[in-house]
Design an enzyme around this catalytic site. Structure first.
Site, PDB file in Angstrom:
ATOM      1  CG  HIS A  88       2.520  -3.659   0.839  1.00 37.53           C
ATOM      2  ND1 HIS A  88       1.348  -2.957   0.812  1.00 37.53           N
ATOM      3  CD2 HIS A  88       3.240  -3.143   1.866  1.00 37.53           C
ATOM      4  CE1 HIS A  88       1.357  -2.054   1.788  1.00 37.53           C
ATOM      5  NE2 HIS A  88       2.488  -2.164   2.448  1.00 37.53           N
ATOM      6  CB  CYS A 110      -4.062  -8.354   0.178  1.00 40.81           C
ATOM      7  SG  CYS A 110      -5.835  -8.112   0.045  1.00 40.81           S
ATOM      8  CG  HIS A 138       3.104   1.483  -2.035  1.00 44.84           C
ATOM      9  ND1 HIS A 138       2.771   0.161  -1.948  1.00 44.84           N
ATOM     10  CD2 HIS A 138       2.529   2.080  -0.965  1.00 44.84           C
ATOM     11  CE1 HIS A 138       2.014  -0.026  -0.877  1.00 44.84           C
ATOM     12  NE2 HIS A 138       1.849   1.125  -0.272  1.00 44.84           N
ATOM     13  CD  GLU A 140      -0.846  -2.706  -4.173  1.00 46.22           C
ATOM     14  OE1 GLU A 140      -1.303  -2.388  -3.056  1.00 46.22           O
ATOM     15  OE2 GLU A 140      -1.459  -2.525  -5.234  1.00 46.22           O
ATOM     16  CB  THR A 176      -4.965  -2.352  -4.191  1.00 44.56           C
ATOM     17  OG1 THR A 176      -3.929  -2.164  -3.233  1.00 44.56           O
ATOM     18  CG2 THR A 176      -4.758  -3.628  -4.952  1.00 44.56           C
ATOM     19  CB  SER A 232      -0.182   4.820   6.572  1.00 45.45           C
ATOM     20  OG  SER A 232      -1.355   4.491   5.880  1.00 45.45           O
ATOM     21  CG  ASN A 234      -4.089   3.071   3.539  1.00 50.53           C
ATOM     22  OD1 ASN A 234      -4.885   3.466   4.367  1.00 50.53           O
ATOM     23  ND2 ASN A 234      -3.175   2.157   3.823  1.00 50.53           N
TER      24      ASN A 234
END
Ligand code: SF4
Length: 292
Positions: A88, A110, A138, A140, A176, A232, A234
């Site tokens: 993240h 990433c 979140h 990220e 993302t 999670s 996603n």
């Protein structure tokens, strides 16, 4: 997609069940690489700390702890010597703090998230306001906001974007793992409000691939099962997308499967979020095949 067949034993009826497993279910390239990197670091014999859970999956967390990799919730909690930044990413201030405390930082941000951070920093440096579409809680998004300068705004819905007073120069970025459909609507509204605004589609293509595949499978089955932890994000997005099309159940593992999920069902689709390990997906599919 991969077709399998199995028998689901239901209370009233023995039902032939066809299982359609998404080819792209499970770990994305970023998570896979981070897990490999961290396990390699732990083999050097020192304790390794990750800033937050490396993967939003309790079973993976347990596996890592058995290999000397522990999650901490702040830089201060890491008693050294190695601190891992997860996929993240984090705000620059967090990196500085870790280094100033003498920690060796292994940065597993990433590359796709790094690109969003760089776009945010470049926009801020030119005086543009950065708007990030995503979940403000979140990590990220919090990290990207840290690179985006003081005027940055995070919006999680069209309603929130509509309330923002925007003027050029303004740049729109997206978390993302957000939904493609939701981002399309946000982008249209953003350009309506700021016709000269810049939009960067920073959605992860791997996430898009997973979502497209989940939609294609959901359209062709009676029921969907999405494998992943309740923590999670996603996985949650995948559940929402599938639920728009078919009855959808989220399971953390094979133990969460219930016979009533498959009542009257002939074909069931299975997919999983980017933080779900292969072994959990395999267990879920095997349990559905065996039907016990
Ligand atoms: Fe990277 Fe995409 Fe995986 Fe996020 S979902 S860690 S952006 S590969």
């Amino acid at each position: 997609m991969i077709k399998l067949s199995g028998i689901a034993v239901l209370p009233e009826v023995l039902l032939k069940l066809e299982v359609v497993l998404a080819r792209h279910a499970g770990f994305c390239s970023g998570v896979r690489k981070a897990v490999v990197t961290v396990l390699a670091a732990s083999k050097e014999g020192t304790e390794v700390y990750t800033l937050g859970p490396l993967v939003h999956n309790e079973m993976v967390g347990q596996y890592l702890a058995e290999h000397g990799v522990y999650s901490v919730s702040s830089v201060e909690e890491a008693t050294g010597p190695v601190l891992v930044i997860r996929t993240h990413g984090v705000a620059p201030a967090v990196l500085e703090k870790a280094r100033s405390r003498g920690l060796k930082v292994i940065d597993c941000t990433c590359p796709r998230v790094r690109r969003v951070q760089e776009l945010a920093a470049e926009a801020a440096a030119t005086g543009a306001r950065v708007v990030i579409f995503g979940d403000p809680s979140h990590p990220e998004v919090a990290g990207i906001a840290g690179w985006a300068g003081d005027g940055a705004a995070v919006v999680s819905s069209a309603g929130e974007l509509d309330k923002l007073e925007l003027q050029e120069p303004t740049v729109l970025l997206v978390q993302t793992t957000a939904s493609k459909e939701d981002f399309a609507a946000i982008k249209a509204l953003f350009l309506e409000k700021v016709p000269g605004g810049k939009v960067f589609d920073t959605l992860c293509p791997e996430t898009g691939l997973k979502q497209d595949e989940a939609i294609a499978i959901a359209e062709s089955v009676d029921t969907m099962v999405v494998v992943g932890s309740a923590t999670s994000a996603n996985t949650g997005t995948m559940v929402e997308i599938c639920r728009r099309l078919k009855p959808t159940y989220r399971v953390a593992g094979a133990g969460d499967l219930k016979p009533h999920f498959f009542t009257g069902c002939r074909r069931v689709g299975v997919t999983a979020g980017a933080s779900t390990p292969d072994w959990t997906i395999k267990e879920v599919v095997e349990r559905m095949e065996k039907g016990d």
